[in-house]
Structure formats: C-alpha cells, structure tokens
Write an enzyme that holds these catalytic residues in place. Structure first.
Site, PDB file in Angstrom:
ATOM      1  N   ASP A 273     -20.408  17.410  53.410  1.00  0.00           N
ATOM      2  CA  ASP A 273     -19.726  16.192  52.984  1.00  0.00           C
ATOM      3  C   ASP A 273     -20.526  15.500  51.887  1.00  0.00           C
ATOM      4  OD1 ASP A 273     -18.347  16.917  55.263  1.00  0.00           O
ATOM      5  OD2 ASP A 273     -18.405  14.945  56.184  1.00  0.00           O
ATOM      6  N   GLY A 293     -18.424  21.228  49.691  1.00  0.00           N
ATOM      7  CA  GLY A 293     -17.824  22.201  50.580  1.00  0.00           C
ATOM      8  C   GLY A 293     -17.148  21.622  51.798  1.00  0.00           C
ATOM      9  N   ASP A 294     -16.966  20.313  51.848  1.00  0.00           N
ATOM     10  CA  ASP A 294     -16.241  19.659  52.938  1.00  0.00           C
ATOM     11  C   ASP A 294     -15.655  18.372  52.372  1.00  0.00           C
ATOM     12  OD1 ASP A 294     -15.396  18.675  55.562  1.00  0.00           O
ATOM     13  OD2 ASP A 294     -16.809  20.103  56.410  1.00  0.00           O
ATOM     14  N   ASP A 295     -15.497  17.327  53.198  1.00  0.00           N
ATOM     15  CA  ASP A 295     -14.919  16.083  52.703  1.00  0.00           C
ATOM     16  C   ASP A 295     -15.777  15.479  51.596  1.00  0.00           C
ATOM     17  OD1 ASP A 295     -12.725  16.018  54.504  1.00  0.00           O
ATOM     18  OD2 ASP A 295     -14.023  15.241  56.080  1.00  0.00           O
ATOM     19  N   SER A 326     -12.356  19.023  46.783  1.00  0.00           N
ATOM     20  CA  SER A 326     -12.722  19.566  48.088  1.00  0.00           C
ATOM     21  C   SER A 326     -11.756  20.701  48.424  1.00  0.00           C
ATOM     22  CB  SER A 326     -12.664  18.488  49.174  1.00  0.00           C
ATOM     23  OG  SER A 326     -12.878  19.054  50.447  1.00  0.00           O
TER      24      SER A 326
END
Length: 503
Positions: A273, A293-295, A326
């Site tokens: 995140d 790689g996430d939020d 994202s």
C-alpha cells in the site's frame, strides 16, 4: 531559529513550531485548489498530462528523473535549507554513502545527538546509505538531499521484532510479533521528513519473494511508520519498494503528507500500500504520485474485536490532487480494517488510471463501528475495471474471536463530478440485509464504458438518490431527482440485487 512555515521546499506547508507545539491544520484546509481547476475537463487535462509525462519517463527506466519533473523537484545542486537551529550531516557520525558500508550506527548516533539537544536537523547527503531500521526523535527534521538514497538492508535478522498493533491483536500476516519499520517513531512531536526528492528504498523484492514462498515467520514491516505521534510533515521525497505497507501513520494527529512519489512494482509486490492512515485524526494528503502493488491509499482504524476495543477512529482526512495507479487493488480505499470507525473524509481531484478499482469502501460483518460522511469529488477514471465499489462481505478476520453480529453502519456517502473512460463497471454497491448502504448520492457523473451490457451500474441493498444527469443509467434502487433537487421518482426496490461478478 525555528521555522514555523517552511517555504519553497515544503510548498508553503505549515509546520509545527517546536517551541509551541501548535499545528496550523486549519490553514492547510483553507489552501483549496485554484478556481480554474473547478472544471473537471481542465483538471483532467492538467493532472493527466503531468501523470502521463511522469509515467512515460518512468516506464523507459528514468524513474527518478521523470518523477522529478512531475513533482516540482528542486533543481540540482541546491543546498539543504536550514529548517532547524542545529544541523548535522550523517558523515559527522561516521556515515559512508557507498551502498556497501552499514550505517545503522551512524543514524542511531545522529538521532541520539539530536535528542540530547532537544531537536535538530539531520542531512543525508547524496549517496547510497545502507542501513538497518532506526528510530527518529521529537523536534527532528530528516532531510534527504538530491541523489540521497536511504537503502534498507535485506537481511530480516537486522529488523527488530515488535508487538502486534493493539487495534489488530495479530501481526496481520502471522500471529505474534511483527517486524518493525525501516524508519520508525513512537510518541513523538514535531517530526519532519523531507528533502530535494531524496529516496527511501526498502529493497522489498527479497521480502516479497520470501512472503510468497511462506518462509517468513512474522509479518513484514512498513517502510516508514510513526505511532502515537503528532504534528508530522512528510514531503518532497520518493518512497519505493517497501517490504509491506509503505507509509503508515498509526494513531497520529495533525499529519501532512505532500509532494511524494511512492513506487512499487504493480505486480508481484504484495501488500505494498502507498499511504495507510490508521486511527489518525486531522490528516492532509496532497500532490502525490502513487503506483504500487496494492491500494494507493487505504484508510484504516483497526481489525474486528481488537479495533472495536481500541476504539480510535480515523477522522478529518483530506485527500486531494493525486495521480494513482493500482493494477491489483484500488486507487483509494476505506477499510477493510475499520473497526474503530471512519468519518469526515474528502477525496477530491484524483486521477486513477490502469487500475483494478478506482475508489473502494470495504467492510464485513464482525467489523462493527461505522463509515460516515465520506465525500468523493472531481474524480477521473481511465482504464479501470470497477470505478466505484462498496463491498460489505470482505470476510478476512484475525481469528475466530470476532462477533459475527457486529455489523458496521455505512451512511452518508456522496459522489460528485465523476468522469472517465474505458471503465468496465462504473458502479458496484453491494450492501446486504444486515449491512445496508444508506444515504448514497450521485451527481454529475459521466463515465465511458467498455462493456456493452445491461446492469453495469450495479446495486444491492442500497438507499440513496441520483441528482440530474447520470451516465450510465443508475440502478433502480436509488431515488431520482432533477438538477434543482426536486423528486422525480421514488425507488420501490432498494433491496433489489443486481450484482454481476461476471462483468
């Protein structure tokens, strides 16, 4: 003398004075976007051009140089400004910026010297400064010069273990303790991390690989984590390749995050995140580029029964002027760990591109608490699978001790000025019988779609209204009003389910 307002490098951001401890948060909220950005077309042009310019250079391998042009970075050769009365260089404490020598001791000695004097500034000059985790102190500025890289050591045995966060009761990935962050602080006042676009790099690839191989026995640590602290300013730096969440303010007050670039691979970099305000109050996040790689941003406040017991909400949060990507998750998320409550959040002037989801609210039975008074305004979506999503069955729990009847309350969520193109499902709001979504409103929405099928505006157990012209056609769960706010048609099917995950 201490500077109460750091000009130029901080973009006129207010900074607490170490002598008074006061924070000019009200001033920050009055720095609204100029009037010319009130047109969504103008805003789209400005944000999209600078966003694509940075991405173009980044994808060709020039990450730092490209993002500098996007982020109003300082010109080469500028000396570090004197932001504190007492200033030190890391080299004075034996630091060596060759990317090989270990500098943990140098950082620790420098911070100890600053603490002994009651405050000061630590300059990290150009070079690659390999280090293990270290702590900050109150009334401190950490300044990263142009070309400076603080590089986290890959060996996890160099990272200290810490107790689980009290509002999680669990290491998030494993029971028991968790790894600390590369740069850490607890119970601090008046901390600034800034620079001429210097970099903090967590060398996360080794951590991501071990996580996927399931050889880690503890939860990975964030890149930067400040806990139980107040009057925090983080600006004008690049954060990249975090082992876990990148920037994690936990139970903090009066936090300003501005002009950051946050990077991680968009695939194979789990849980990276960008910014996770967690049980925080009075937070400003603005003028950032985030591709992770996430939020991109995830607002949190604790997990199930542990968060309910801890009882610290995230509230009074303003997020504005961002470009976010994202591929795996969402540009901006609220939840799913929200058991202390989340309220009074505004997200405005944001471009989300090439993403799985644009803006998302996620929760589940067992979370309890509430999500209230959330405003999304002037958003641009480009090439996202789901534009707006509210999900109430995000069933991930720390253990079996949660109360399945602890239902969160979701109310007063507004979406105004939502535009974009190449969106597969513009809206998916999935309430349930036990967790209905109440008080939702849509106004001035036009999103170009890529999937020519019915039910692309999807709803279940939703109560709310649409005002004026909305494209694509809204679901029948919502009341219809004209532009003047007069009721046109009352919904008689608020509980109707029209969710199609095949889209």
């Amino acid at each position: 003398m201490e500077l109460n307002v750091v000009r130029g490098i901080m973009g006129e951001t207010s900074v607490p004075s170490s002598s008074t401890g006061k924070f000019q948060f009200g001033l920050l909220h009055r720095r609204w976007v100029p009037a010319f950005l009130s047109s969504y077309k103008t805003m789209f042009a400005v944000l999209w051009v600078v966003g694509l310019a940075s991405v173009f250079v980044w994808q060709r391998g020039g990450v730092v140089e490209g993002i500098r042009t996007f982020r109003w970075g300082a010109p080469p050769g500028r000396a570090a400004p004197l932001l504190r009365m007492r200033v030190f260089n890391l080299t004075e404490f034996g630091g060596v910026g060759d990317g090989v020598a270990m500098n943990t001791g140098a950082f620790e000695c420098a911070v100890a010297a600053i603490a002994a004097l009651g405050g000061g500034q630590l300059n990290v000059e150009a070079g690659v400064w390999l280090t293990g985790p270290f702590n900050l102190t109150s009334h401190m500025t950490l300044f990263l010069a142009e070309g400076a890289v603080i590089l986290g050591v890959e060996d996890e045995t160099c990272w200290p273990l810490m107790p689980p966060l009290p509002s999680y009761g669990y290491g998030r990935e494993h029971k028991g303790p968790r790894y600390g962050s590369l740069i850490h602080g607890q119970n601090l006042t008046d901390v600034v991390i800034t620079g001429h676009n210097g970099t903090i790099d967590g060398q996360g690839k080794a951590w991501w690989t071990k996580y996927r191989q399931k050889v880690l026995n503890h939860t990975r640590g964030p890149l930067v984590q400040l806990m139980w602290s107040q009057n925090i300013v983080i600006s004008n730096i690049t954060l990249r390749n975090s082992p876990f969440w990148t920037l994690h303010p936990y139970d903090c007050k009066n936090v300003t995050i501005a002009n950051l670039t946050i990077l991680a691979p968009v695939y194979q970099a789990p849980n990276t995140d960008g910014i996770d305000p967690d049980s925080c109050e009075n937070v400003l996040i603005e003028n950032c580029y985030i591709s992770v790689g996430d939020d991109g941003i995830a607002i949190k406040s604790g997990w199930d029964q542990y968060g309910i017991k801890y009882g610290r909400p995230s509230t009074n949060i303003l997020i504005r002027n961002l470009v976010v990507r994202s591929n795996v998750s969402a540009g901006v998320s609220i939840g799913s760990e929200m058991s202390g409550g989340i309220s009074n959040v505004t997200v405005e002037n944001v471009v989300v591109w090439n993403s799985r989801r644009a803006v998302r609210i996620k929760t589940a039975a067992g979370r309890g608490a509430y999500i209230h008074n959330i405003t999304f305004r002037n958003l641009i979506f480009d090439n996202v699978r789901v534009g707006i999503i509210i999900k109430t069955d995000y069933n991930e729990h720390p253990d079996e001790g949660f109360d399945p009847k602890a239902f969160p309350d979701i109310n007063d969520i507004s979406y105004t000025g939502i535009h974009g193109q190449r969106v597969r499902v513009p809206v998916r709001i999935q309430g349930s019988e036990n967790i209905p979504v109440k008080g939702v409103s849509f106004r001035n929405m036009s999103v170009g779609i890529t999937y020519k099928k019915k039910h692309i505006f999807q709803c279940a157990f939703v109560q709310g209204r649409v005002i004026g012209s909305i494209f694509p056609a809204p679901c029948k769960n919502l009341d219809r009003y004209d532009e003047a706010g007069h009721l046109v048609e009352r919904s008689e099917s608020q509980n109707m389910s029209d969710i199609d995950y095949d889209l």
